[in-house]
Design a protein around this motif. Structure first.
Motif, PDB file in Angstrom:
ATOM      1  N   THR A 198      34.340  50.330  42.912  1.00  0.00           N
ATOM      2  CA  THR A 198      33.453  49.161  42.913  1.00  0.00           C
ATOM      3  C   THR A 198      33.840  48.147  43.986  1.00  0.00           C
ATOM      4  OG1 THR A 198      34.739  48.141  41.123  1.00  0.00           O
ATOM      5  CG2 THR A 198      32.787  49.415  40.493  1.00  0.00           C
ATOM      6  N   GLY A 199      34.646  48.582  44.947  1.00  0.00           N
ATOM      7  CA  GLY A 199      34.966  47.740  46.097  1.00  0.00           C
ATOM      8  C   GLY A 199      35.935  46.610  45.824  1.00  0.00           C
ATOM      9  N   ARG A 200      36.877  46.846  44.919  1.00  0.00           N
ATOM     10  CA  ARG A 200      37.870  45.815  44.586  1.00  0.00           C
ATOM     11  C   ARG A 200      39.290  46.359  44.811  1.00  0.00           C
ATOM     12  NH1 ARG A 200      35.981  44.136  38.685  1.00  0.00           N
ATOM     13  NH2 ARG A 200      35.500  46.346  38.559  1.00  0.00           N
ATOM     14  N   PRO A 201      39.665  46.570  46.073  1.00  0.00           N
ATOM     15  CA  PRO A 201      40.961  47.194  46.350  1.00  0.00           C
ATOM     16  C   PRO A 201      42.165  46.375  45.875  1.00  0.00           C
ATOM     17  CG  PRO A 201      39.978  46.381  48.377  1.00  0.00           C
ATOM     18  CD  PRO A 201      38.934  46.255  47.296  1.00  0.00           C
ATOM     19  N   ALA A 202      42.074  45.071  45.930  1.00  0.00           N
ATOM     20  CA  ALA A 202      43.199  44.250  45.469  1.00  0.00           C
ATOM     21  C   ALA A 202      43.422  44.427  43.968  1.00  0.00           C
ATOM     22  CB  ALA A 202      42.969  42.785  45.809  1.00  0.00           C
ATOM     23  N   GLU A 203      42.344  44.524  43.222  1.00  0.00           N
ATOM     24  CA  GLU A 203      42.467  44.726  41.783  1.00  0.00           C
ATOM     25  C   GLU A 203      42.955  46.144  41.472  1.00  0.00           C
ATOM     26  OE1 GLU A 203      39.288  42.687  39.269  1.00  0.00           O
ATOM     27  OE2 GLU A 203      38.427  42.643  41.289  1.00  0.00           O
ATOM     28  N   ALA A 204      42.553  47.108  42.310  1.00  0.00           N
ATOM     29  CA  ALA A 204      43.030  48.483  42.125  1.00  0.00           C
ATOM     30  C   ALA A 204      44.543  48.535  42.273  1.00  0.00           C
ATOM     31  CB  ALA A 204      42.360  49.408  43.139  1.00  0.00           C
TER      32      ALA A 204
END
Length: 70
Positions: free
Chosen positions: A44-50
């Motif tokens: 979902t385009g949230r690399p920092a949260e990943a």
């Protein structure tokens, strides 16, 4: 985690996310839910949260990591 997996396979990432979070609440040492949540964030385009999801697992189980690195 299982219901999240079913929803994730159907590409219902919004529906899957709360199930992985709940799985982590119930079993904070289980890596599968952290990985799956990280993948949801990635898709979902949230690399920092990943990245934060995986780092949260390493914080939850430092003793396991220490033993396996010996």
């Amino acid at each position: 985690n299982n219901l999240g997996m079913v929803l994730g396979k159907k590409k219902d990432f919004t529906g899957a996310e709360p199930h992985f979070k709940r799985s982590i609440e119930l079993n904070p040492r289980g890596i599968k839910a952290y990985i799956n949540l990280g993948l949801i964030y990635h898709y979902t385009g949230r690399p920092a949260e990943a990245r934060a999801a995986l780092e949260a697992w390493t914080a939850a189980v430092p003793a396991v990591l220490t033993r396996s690195c010996r």
